[in-house]
Design a protein around this motif. Sequence first.
Motif, PDB file in Angstrom:
ATOM      1  N   GLY A 205       0.813  -1.208   0.000  1.00 16.01           N
ATOM      2  CA  GLY A 205       0.000   0.000   0.000  1.00 16.01           C
ATOM      3  C   GLY A 205       0.849   1.261   0.000  1.00 16.01           C
ATOM      4  O   GLY A 205       0.583   2.213  -0.744  1.00 16.01           O
ATOM      5  N   VAL A 206       1.898   1.285   0.843  1.00 13.45           N
ATOM      6  CA  VAL A 206       2.814   2.431   0.877  1.00 13.45           C
ATOM      7  C   VAL A 206       3.500   2.589  -0.482  1.00 13.45           C
ATOM      8  O   VAL A 206       3.645   3.700  -1.002  1.00 13.45           O
ATOM      9  CB  VAL A 206       3.856   2.249   1.992  1.00 13.45           C
ATOM     10  N   LEU A 207       3.923   1.469  -1.063  1.00 13.83           N
ATOM     11  CA  LEU A 207       4.585   1.498  -2.365  1.00 13.83           C
ATOM     12  C   LEU A 207       3.687   2.105  -3.438  1.00 13.83           C
ATOM     13  O   LEU A 207       4.104   2.995  -4.199  1.00 13.83           O
ATOM     14  CB  LEU A 207       4.990   0.075  -2.757  1.00 13.83           C
ATOM     15  N   LEU A 208       2.434   1.646  -3.507  1.00 10.60           N
ATOM     16  CA  LEU A 208       1.520   2.133  -4.539  1.00 10.60           C
ATOM     17  C   LEU A 208       1.153   3.599  -4.317  1.00 10.60           C
ATOM     18  O   LEU A 208       1.078   4.381  -5.275  1.00 10.60           O
ATOM     19  CB  LEU A 208       0.256   1.269  -4.556  1.00 10.60           C
ATOM     20  N   ALA A 209       0.921   4.001  -3.053  1.00  7.10           N
ATOM     21  CA  ALA A 209       0.542   5.383  -2.773  1.00  7.10           C
ATOM     22  C   ALA A 209       1.661   6.353  -3.145  1.00  7.10           C
ATOM     23  O   ALA A 209       1.431   7.380  -3.802  1.00  7.10           O
ATOM     24  CB  ALA A 209       0.170   5.535  -1.300  1.00  7.10           C
ATOM     25  N   ALA A 210       2.890   6.035  -2.723  1.00  8.66           N
ATOM     26  CA  ALA A 210       4.022   6.905  -3.062  1.00  8.66           C
ATOM     27  C   ALA A 210       4.275   6.920  -4.564  1.00  8.66           C
ATOM     28  O   ALA A 210       4.569   7.973  -5.154  1.00  8.66           O
ATOM     29  CB  ALA A 210       5.269   6.433  -2.317  1.00  8.66           C
ATOM     30  N   SER A 211       4.136   5.755  -5.212  1.00 12.23           N
ATOM     31  CA  SER A 211       4.321   5.687  -6.657  1.00 12.23           C
ATOM     32  C   SER A 211       3.273   6.515  -7.387  1.00 12.23           C
ATOM     33  O   SER A 211       3.565   7.153  -8.408  1.00 12.23           O
ATOM     34  CB  SER A 211       4.253   4.234  -7.130  1.00 12.23           C
ATOM     35  N   GLY A 212       2.048   6.511  -6.876  1.00 11.35           N
ATOM     36  CA  GLY A 212       0.993   7.285  -7.509  1.00 11.35           C
ATOM     37  C   GLY A 212       1.288   8.777  -7.528  1.00 11.35           C
ATOM     38  O   GLY A 212       1.056   9.464  -8.531  1.00 11.35           O
ATOM     39  N   VAL A 213       1.830   9.287  -6.409  1.00  4.74           N
ATOM     40  CA  VAL A 213       2.178  10.709  -6.363  1.00  4.74           C
ATOM     41  C   VAL A 213       3.280  11.022  -7.370  1.00  4.74           C
ATOM     42  O   VAL A 213       3.253  12.046  -8.060  1.00  4.74           O
ATOM     43  CB  VAL A 213       2.613  11.104  -4.941  1.00  4.74           C
ATOM     44  N   LEU A 214       4.267  10.129  -7.474  1.00  5.04           N
ATOM     45  CA  LEU A 214       5.366  10.349  -8.419  1.00  5.04           C
ATOM     46  C   LEU A 214       4.899  10.231  -9.868  1.00  5.04           C
ATOM     47  O   LEU A 214       5.296  11.021 -10.729  1.00  5.04           O
ATOM     48  CB  LEU A 214       6.490   9.351  -8.145  1.00  5.04           C
ATOM     49  N   VAL A 215       4.062   9.221 -10.150  1.00  5.28           N
ATOM     50  CA  VAL A 215       3.562   9.047 -11.515  1.00  5.28           C
ATOM     51  C   VAL A 215       2.710  10.247 -11.935  1.00  5.28           C
ATOM     52  O   VAL A 215       2.792  10.726 -13.072  1.00  5.28           O
ATOM     53  CB  VAL A 215       2.750   7.742 -11.624  1.00  5.28           C
ATOM     54  N   GLY A 216       1.888  10.752 -11.020  1.00  8.12           N
ATOM     55  CA  GLY A 216       1.071  11.926 -11.319  1.00  8.12           C
ATOM     56  C   GLY A 216       1.862  13.206 -11.435  1.00  8.12           C
ATOM     57  O   GLY A 216       1.334  14.227 -11.873  1.00  8.12           O
ATOM     58  N   GLN A 217       3.139  13.168 -11.009  1.00  6.45           N
ATOM     59  CA  GLN A 217       4.024  14.341 -11.057  1.00  6.45           C
ATOM     60  C   GLN A 217       3.421  15.509 -10.303  1.00  6.45           C
ATOM     61  O   GLN A 217       3.363  16.643 -10.798  1.00  6.45           O
ATOM     62  CB  GLN A 217       4.345  14.716 -12.506  1.00  6.45           C
ATOM     63  N   TRP A 218       2.982  15.245  -9.060  1.00  6.13           N
ATOM     64  CA  TRP A 218       2.368  16.272  -8.229  1.00  6.13           C
ATOM     65  C   TRP A 218       3.372  16.967  -7.317  1.00  6.13           C
ATOM     66  O   TRP A 218       2.975  17.823  -6.529  1.00  6.13           O
ATOM     67  CB  TRP A 218       1.246  15.641  -7.391  1.00  6.13           C
ATOM     68  N   VAL A 219       4.629  16.572  -7.378  1.00  7.98           N
ATOM     69  CA  VAL A 219       5.682  17.244  -6.621  1.00  7.98           C
ATOM     70  C   VAL A 219       6.802  17.610  -7.593  1.00  7.98           C
ATOM     71  O   VAL A 219       6.958  16.977  -8.647  1.00  7.98           O
ATOM     72  CB  VAL A 219       6.234  16.351  -5.482  1.00  7.98           C
ATOM     73  N   ALA A 220       7.574  18.627  -7.240  1.00 13.11           N
ATOM     74  CA  ALA A 220       8.642  19.099  -8.118  1.00 13.11           C
ATOM     75  C   ALA A 220       9.753  18.061  -8.214  1.00 13.11           C
ATOM     76  O   ALA A 220      10.214  17.531  -7.196  1.00 13.11           O
ATOM     77  CB  ALA A 220       9.206  20.413  -7.601  1.00 13.11           C
ATOM     78  N   THR A 221      10.174  17.775  -9.436  1.00 14.34           N
ATOM     79  CA  THR A 221      11.261  16.824  -9.654  1.00 14.34           C
ATOM     80  C   THR A 221      12.550  17.343  -9.010  1.00 14.34           C
ATOM     81  O   THR A 221      12.922  18.497  -9.198  1.00 14.34           O
ATOM     82  CB  THR A 221      11.502  16.607 -11.156  1.00 14.34           C
ATOM     83  N   GLY A 222      13.193  16.466  -8.241  1.00 12.34           N
ATOM     84  CA  GLY A 222      14.444  16.836  -7.593  1.00 12.34           C
ATOM     85  C   GLY A 222      14.275  17.468  -6.234  1.00 12.34           C
ATOM     86  O   GLY A 222      15.272  17.730  -5.556  1.00 12.34           O
ATOM     87  N   SER A 223      13.038  17.738  -5.800  1.00  7.68           N
ATOM     88  CA  SER A 223      12.809  18.351  -4.496  1.00  7.68           C
ATOM     89  C   SER A 223      12.990  17.328  -3.380  1.00  7.68           C
ATOM     90  O   SER A 223      13.115  16.130  -3.612  1.00  7.68           O
ATOM     91  CB  SER A 223      11.403  18.944  -4.435  1.00  7.68           C
ATOM     92  N   ARG A 224      12.994  17.827  -2.128  1.00  4.72           N
ATOM     93  CA  ARG A 224      13.139  16.929  -0.990  1.00  4.72           C
ATOM     94  C   ARG A 224      11.964  15.960  -0.915  1.00  4.72           C
ATOM     95  O   ARG A 224      12.141  14.774  -0.631  1.00  4.72           O
ATOM     96  CB  ARG A 224      13.231  17.742   0.304  1.00  4.72           C
ATOM     97  N   THR A 225      10.755  16.465  -1.169  1.00  2.70           N
ATOM     98  CA  THR A 225       9.577  15.594  -1.147  1.00  2.70           C
ATOM     99  C   THR A 225       9.667  14.525  -2.222  1.00  2.70           C
ATOM    100  O   THR A 225       9.300  13.362  -2.013  1.00  2.70           O
ATOM    101  CB  THR A 225       8.299  16.426  -1.347  1.00  2.70           C
ATOM    102  N   TYR A 226      10.161  14.917  -3.385  1.00  2.00           N
ATOM    103  CA  TYR A 226      10.328  13.974  -4.495  1.00  2.00           C
ATOM    104  C   TYR A 226      11.241  12.817  -4.086  1.00  2.00           C
ATOM    105  O   TYR A 226      10.918  11.639  -4.292  1.00  2.00           O
ATOM    106  CB  TYR A 226      10.910  14.738  -5.689  1.00  2.00           C
ATOM    107  N   HIS A 227      12.372  13.149  -3.482  1.00  2.00           N
ATOM    108  CA  HIS A 227      13.307  12.103  -3.077  1.00  2.00           C
ATOM    109  C   HIS A 227      12.777  11.303  -1.878  1.00  2.00           C
ATOM    110  O   HIS A 227      13.060  10.109  -1.758  1.00  2.00           O
ATOM    111  CB  HIS A 227      14.666  12.711  -2.738  1.00  2.00           C
ATOM    112  N   ALA A 228      11.996  11.960  -1.000  1.00  2.79           N
ATOM    113  CA  ALA A 228      11.410  11.235   0.132  1.00  2.79           C
ATOM    114  C   ALA A 228      10.404  10.197  -0.354  1.00  2.79           C
ATOM    115  O   ALA A 228      10.375   9.055   0.126  1.00  2.79           O
ATOM    116  CB  ALA A 228      10.742  12.213   1.094  1.00  2.79           C
TER     117      ALA A 228
END
Length: 300
Positions: A205-228
């Motif tokens: 569940g954690v894997l899919l949720a975090a992947s969903g945010v990255l796939v949707g590109q809802w955070v800036a690439t290269g930011s701290r949140t992106y790497h977290a």
Amino acid sequence: MGARIFAYGFIGAFAIGSLVLLAIAVGSTVQRATLIFSGSRAEATVVAKKQVGRLKGGAAAFAPMLQFTASDGRTYVVTSDFSGPESAYRFGEHLRVLYQSDHPDGARIDAFAPLWTLPLVTGVVGAAFSIVPAMVVVNWGRRRRAAGSEALRDEPDRTPGRGLRWVLGIVLTGGGLVLAGVGLGSLNSASDGSIEARVLGTDLGVLLAASGVLVGQWVATGSRTYHALGGLVMTSMAVMFGWVAFFGQASGFSVNAGVGAAAVSSGGGVTAARIAFGFASVLTGLASLWAWRQVLRRQG
């Protein structure tokens, strides 16, 4: 450069997961097809029920023990790889089984669910995992073709990539949060037999949720949140692979798939499987360390 390396690791994690699941699906499909077309059939009788674990609701899961007479005239008693609630099979019930003449103790129940649940579930999940790498390859191909054509560069971007990313992001994030919530909600269960399902369910569940945010590109690439978020993805993959390698059905490696109140398992070579999953755990673990290092560096 660092973001590119991280992206390669992210896509690689999904590619590894999809390849493993699709390999299981293809292998189990070939095995069952071979059994159907070249195997022998016999009438079997349910003589006992063996508890083999827990169902998703926490109730005990039982596999029927089947007795049948093979073509060599010998009587065999085998435990089915298909399990369900205790009421699923009755003592004395007659079932048809499929078996190889040279390996009667590997008999399987000749019915759709026992034969095809494992290939279908692993195939569908593996295909879903392959969507992310496939999207990257398609977009890379489009960009490469566009880079070689001035006309394409001058045209407005009409690709539906953003909309597709948003849809996939919502599906992955929503499904992941639901799965993680169900897993966390069942951690207080008194049943020890379902620990593996709860841990892997929460982790997935954690894997899919975090992947969903990255796939949707809802955070800036290269930011701290992106790497977290990337660290969460890689850490979840490492935990999942490591758990399967070291704790997956400790008596012998197996893959389990279930639909509703039934489950089917497939055993395999313990050493080779654990080495493969252990190696995948090490690779994704190293990738997660790199991602968390980027988070700490930005924090400092």
